[in-house]
Motif scaffolding. Structure first.
Motif, PDB file in Angstrom:
ATOM      1  N   ALA A 160       0.792  -1.262  -0.030  1.00  0.00           N
ATOM      2  CA  ALA A 160      -0.055  -0.144   0.233  1.00  0.00           C
ATOM      3  C   ALA A 160       0.849   1.302  -0.012  1.00  0.00           C
ATOM      4  O   ALA A 160       0.555   2.328  -0.611  1.00  0.00           O
ATOM      5  CB  ALA A 160      -0.984  -0.040   1.153  1.00  0.00           C
ATOM      6  N   ASN A 161       2.079   1.278   0.727  1.00  0.00           N
ATOM      7  CA  ASN A 161       2.559   2.606   0.591  1.00  0.00           C
ATOM      8  C   ASN A 161       4.066   2.282   0.200  1.00  0.00           C
ATOM      9  O   ASN A 161       5.133   3.165   0.345  1.00  0.00           O
ATOM     10  CB  ASN A 161       3.113   2.737   2.459  1.00  0.00           C
ATOM     11  N   SER A 162       4.215   1.564  -0.866  1.00  0.00           N
ATOM     12  CA  SER A 162       5.191   1.315  -1.627  1.00  0.00           C
ATOM     13  C   SER A 162       5.653   2.609  -2.511  1.00  0.00           C
ATOM     14  O   SER A 162       4.840   3.301  -2.854  1.00  0.00           O
ATOM     15  CB  SER A 162       5.397   0.121  -2.602  1.00  0.00           C
ATOM     16  N   SER A 163       6.871   2.714  -2.670  1.00  0.00           N
ATOM     17  CA  SER A 163       7.528   3.803  -3.553  1.00  0.00           C
ATOM     18  C   SER A 163       7.437   3.369  -5.175  1.00  0.00           C
ATOM     19  O   SER A 163       7.647   4.218  -5.773  1.00  0.00           O
ATOM     20  CB  SER A 163       9.012   4.345  -3.100  1.00  0.00           C
ATOM     21  N   ILE A 164       7.296   2.080  -5.222  1.00  0.00           N
ATOM     22  CA  ILE A 164       7.143   1.376  -6.413  1.00  0.00           C
ATOM     23  C   ILE A 164       5.817   1.298  -6.808  1.00  0.00           C
ATOM     24  O   ILE A 164       5.142   0.585  -6.294  1.00  0.00           O
ATOM     25  CB  ILE A 164       7.899   0.090  -6.342  1.00  0.00           C
ATOM     26  N   PRO A 165       5.363   2.225  -7.727  1.00  0.00           N
ATOM     27  CA  PRO A 165       3.768   2.165  -8.033  1.00  0.00           C
ATOM     28  C   PRO A 165       3.293   0.842  -8.429  1.00  0.00           C
ATOM     29  O   PRO A 165       2.039   0.580  -8.256  1.00  0.00           O
ATOM     30  CB  PRO A 165       3.776   3.297  -9.229  1.00  0.00           C
ATOM     31  N   ILE A 166       4.115   0.058  -9.294  1.00  0.00           N
ATOM     32  CA  ILE A 166       3.501  -1.209  -9.832  1.00  0.00           C
ATOM     33  C   ILE A 166       3.386  -2.203  -8.618  1.00  0.00           C
ATOM     34  O   ILE A 166       2.151  -3.018  -8.910  1.00  0.00           O
ATOM     35  CB  ILE A 166       4.429  -1.651 -10.669  1.00  0.00           C
ATOM     36  N   LEU A 167       3.587  -2.240  -7.487  1.00  0.00           N
ATOM     37  CA  LEU A 167       3.636  -2.706  -6.360  1.00  0.00           C
ATOM     38  C   LEU A 167       1.974  -2.488  -5.798  1.00  0.00           C
ATOM     39  O   LEU A 167       1.659  -3.144  -4.764  1.00  0.00           O
ATOM     40  CB  LEU A 167       4.684  -2.841  -5.546  1.00  0.00           C
ATOM     41  N   GLN A 168       1.793  -1.366  -6.121  1.00  0.00           N
ATOM     42  CA  GLN A 168       0.365  -0.943  -5.486  1.00  0.00           C
ATOM     43  C   GLN A 168      -0.657  -1.428  -6.359  1.00  0.00           C
ATOM     44  O   GLN A 168      -1.915  -1.292  -6.052  1.00  0.00           O
ATOM     45  CB  GLN A 168       0.312   0.602  -5.274  1.00  0.00           C
ATOM     46  N   GLY A 169      -0.211  -2.386  -7.435  1.00  0.00           N
ATOM     47  CA  GLY A 169      -1.430  -2.788  -8.340  1.00  0.00           C
ATOM     48  C   GLY A 169      -1.607  -4.259  -7.893  1.00  0.00           C
ATOM     49  O   GLY A 169      -0.942  -5.080  -7.272  1.00  0.00           O
ATOM     50  N   ILE A 170      -2.636  -4.755  -8.936  1.00  0.00           N
ATOM     51  CA  ILE A 170      -2.904  -6.060  -8.889  1.00  0.00           C
ATOM     52  C   ILE A 170      -2.576  -6.558 -10.351  1.00  0.00           C
ATOM     53  O   ILE A 170      -3.136  -5.978 -11.356  1.00  0.00           O
ATOM     54  CB  ILE A 170      -4.330  -6.634  -8.555  1.00  0.00           C
ATOM     55  N   HIS A 171      -1.902  -7.795 -10.591  1.00  0.00           N
ATOM     56  CA  HIS A 171      -1.483  -8.254 -11.956  1.00  0.00           C
ATOM     57  C   HIS A 171      -2.543  -9.186 -12.155  1.00  0.00           C
ATOM     58  O   HIS A 171      -3.020 -10.265 -11.551  1.00  0.00           O
ATOM     59  CB  HIS A 171      -0.180  -8.837 -11.824  1.00  0.00           C
ATOM     60  N   ILE A 172      -3.273  -8.961 -13.380  1.00  0.00           N
ATOM     61  CA  ILE A 172      -4.381  -9.794 -13.969  1.00  0.00           C
ATOM     62  C   ILE A 172      -3.699 -10.467 -15.291  1.00  0.00           C
ATOM     63  O   ILE A 172      -3.002  -9.822 -16.016  1.00  0.00           O
ATOM     64  CB  ILE A 172      -5.653  -9.103 -14.297  1.00  0.00           C
ATOM     65  N   GLN A 173      -4.014 -11.849 -15.250  1.00  0.00           N
ATOM     66  CA  GLN A 173      -3.230 -12.574 -16.312  1.00  0.00           C
ATOM     67  C   GLN A 173      -4.229 -13.651 -16.844  1.00  0.00           C
ATOM     68  O   GLN A 173      -4.802 -14.432 -15.996  1.00  0.00           O
ATOM     69  CB  GLN A 173      -2.010 -13.435 -15.930  1.00  0.00           C
ATOM     70  N   ALA A 174      -4.927 -13.387 -18.016  1.00  0.00           N
ATOM     71  CA  ALA A 174      -5.783 -14.240 -18.681  1.00  0.00           C
ATOM     72  C   ALA A 174      -5.106 -15.192 -19.451  1.00  0.00           C
ATOM     73  O   ALA A 174      -4.516 -14.894 -20.356  1.00  0.00           O
ATOM     74  CB  ALA A 174      -6.834 -13.502 -19.402  1.00  0.00           C
ATOM     75  N   GLY A 175      -5.337 -16.514 -19.294  1.00  0.00           N
ATOM     76  CA  GLY A 175      -4.782 -17.565 -20.311  1.00  0.00           C
ATOM     77  C   GLY A 175      -5.857 -18.561 -20.639  1.00  0.00           C
ATOM     78  O   GLY A 175      -6.937 -18.695 -20.011  1.00  0.00           O
ATOM     79  N   ALA A 176      -5.246 -19.713 -21.279  1.00  0.00           N
ATOM     80  CA  ALA A 176      -5.886 -20.915 -21.573  1.00  0.00           C
ATOM     81  C   ALA A 176      -6.801 -21.483 -20.364  1.00  0.00           C
ATOM     82  O   ALA A 176      -7.685 -21.997 -20.376  1.00  0.00           O
ATOM     83  CB  ALA A 176      -5.172 -21.996 -22.371  1.00  0.00           C
ATOM     84  N   ASP A 177      -5.952 -21.568 -19.146  1.00  0.00           N
ATOM     85  CA  ASP A 177      -6.286 -22.268 -18.066  1.00  0.00           C
ATOM     86  C   ASP A 177      -7.504 -21.376 -17.281  1.00  0.00           C
ATOM     87  O   ASP A 177      -8.022 -22.271 -16.364  1.00  0.00           O
ATOM     88  CB  ASP A 177      -5.177 -22.908 -17.184  1.00  0.00           C
ATOM     89  N   GLY A 178      -7.236 -20.280 -17.234  1.00  0.00           N
ATOM     90  CA  GLY A 178      -8.285 -19.223 -16.477  1.00  0.00           C
ATOM     91  C   GLY A 178      -7.303 -18.093 -16.318  1.00  0.00           C
ATOM     92  O   GLY A 178      -6.609 -17.537 -17.021  1.00  0.00           O
ATOM     93  N   VAL A 179      -7.792 -17.256 -15.292  1.00  0.00           N
ATOM     94  CA  VAL A 179      -7.475 -15.904 -14.907  1.00  0.00           C
ATOM     95  C   VAL A 179      -6.632 -15.976 -13.577  1.00  0.00           C
ATOM     96  O   VAL A 179      -7.216 -16.531 -12.467  1.00  0.00           O
ATOM     97  CB  VAL A 179      -8.381 -14.968 -14.626  1.00  0.00           C
ATOM     98  N   THR A 180      -5.580 -15.303 -13.463  1.00  0.00           N
ATOM     99  CA  THR A 180      -4.780 -15.410 -12.121  1.00  0.00           C
ATOM    100  C   THR A 180      -4.720 -13.842 -11.801  1.00  0.00           C
ATOM    101  O   THR A 180      -4.654 -13.101 -12.620  1.00  0.00           O
ATOM    102  CB  THR A 180      -3.421 -15.929 -12.409  1.00  0.00           C
TER     103      THR A 180
END
Length: 364
Positions: free
Chosen positions: A13-33
């Motif tokens: 939440a308080n990270s100085s690295i903006p990308i670590l304040q996000g959620i990574h969404i990956q859609a693939g053949a098996d599903g979504v992570t």
């Protein structure tokens, strides 16, 4: 929503690295992570593609701000939601009559849960419900002070088919030994941050599933159905605890767990510095506390059994409550070994190889 609530526990939440304040969404053949990560822990939750609860029309990935995404999904009334990248780094979200767009970030810059050195082939497999209950018993005993970082962790020691877990804050100690059914000749020593383990226990399910534990030189990974949790390890040597466990005792009493917990909670309310006194007589256990200029309190509960001499001891009531609340048994045994020796707290269940210690408080 469940997947988001799992992973958001690892958002920095308080990270100085903006990308670590996000959620990574990956859609693939098996599903979504869905994946979230901070410097200490990474959580990944997967929804499998089944054509009913989830359908993946096109593969893709994006990182989006966790707080907005979580709050938006939580407010939707419709059962279904459509996530789509129609233009670069913009996620379109449609649910019922609601439509919105969220600016995203490059998913290639997000840390992978499988990054770093390859995990070794040595793996442990354990019942998920057993792991969950064990973590809850031990994590609350670990220290929260950074003055001794090694004590903020839970020690895992595995030798062949036995997994020993230990936690201590210098005043309390918790120890549990677990038998591993299908273990090979494994030797393992690792210290895992207790706060990460506690977060893991909150998202592990209560079913008869199993969890796989993999340890490398500096990381540990827990894998169960639809869920991966990776944590950093704490460097250092965990203190040797065998010599602090009393090998003999002057008295042992057995009491009803619920009855004792209620009595301790009651007298701790009036306890100055949270110190309560236990007085074990022939057939009762008295609990007393007081605060100057406020008042005092006394409670009394029956003993189920007593072996040895009567004793009087003072303890930190809050610490004692934490231990009792995580006892999964109908009755407990308290062993007294002397005025300066730790009190041993044991579940009155021969099938549970669990032990707690709590150091007495010296009073006048």
């Amino acid at each position: 929503m469940n997947a988001i609530q799992y992973v958001i526990k690892a958002v920095a939440a308080n990270s100085s690295i903006p990308i670590l304040q996000g959620i990574h969404i990956q859609a693939g053949a098996d599903g979504v992570t869905f994946t979230a990560s901070n410097t200490s822990m990474t959580i990944q939750s997967m929804i499998a593609q089944d054509g009913f609860s989830l359908t993946v029309k096109r593969k893709g990935a994006i990182v989006i701000p966790s707080r907005y995404f979580h709050d938006i999904i939580r407010k939707f009334n419709d059962d279904k939601v459509i996530l789509e990248i129609k233009e670069p780094m913009i996620l379109s979200i449609v649910s019922g009559h609601s439509q919105l767009r969220l600016c995203g970030m490059d998913p290639t810059e997000f840390p992978s849960i499988d990054d770093g050195e390859a995990f070794p082939s040595t793996k442990l497999r354990i019942s998920t419900s057993l792991l969950r209950s064990t973590i809850k018993q031990l994590a609350i005993v670990a220290s929260t002070s950074e003055t001794s970082p090694i004590l903020t962790g839970v020690s895992l020691e595995c030798s062949n088919d036995c997994l020993n877990l230990i936690a201590t804050d210098g005043v309390r100690l918790a120890y549990r030994a677990l038998h591993l059914e299908d273990a090979t000749h494994n030797i393992l020593n690792a210290v895992i941050p207790a706060k990460n383990l506690y977060e893991l226990s909150k998202i592990l399910n209560k079913t008869d599933d199993t969890t796989e534990i993999e340890v490398s030189n500096n990381r540990v990974k827990f894998v169960t159905t639809g869920l991966k949790v990776e944590s950093a390890l704490i460097e250092g040597t965990f203190p040797f605890i065998k010599n602090v466990i009393p090998q003999s005792y002057l008295c042992e009493i057995a009491v009803d767990t619920a009855c004792l917990l209620k009595a301790v909670e009651c007298v701790t309310v009036m306890a100055s510095e949270q110190v309560i006194r236990l007085v074990a007589n022939a057939d009762t256990l008295k609990l007393l506390s007081k605060t100057a200029d406020v008042g005092d309190i006394q409670n009394e509960i029956p003993l189920l059994e007593m072996c040895g001499e009567e004793f009087v001891v003072s303890l930190n009531g809050k610490f004692f409550i934490d231990i009792l609340r995580n006892m999964d048994c109908a009755s407990v045994r308290l062993r007294y070994s002397g005025k300066t020796s730790p009190i041993v707290v044991l579940p009155d269940d021969s099938l549970m190889s669990t032990l707690f210690l709590i150091t007495p408080v010296m009073t006048r």
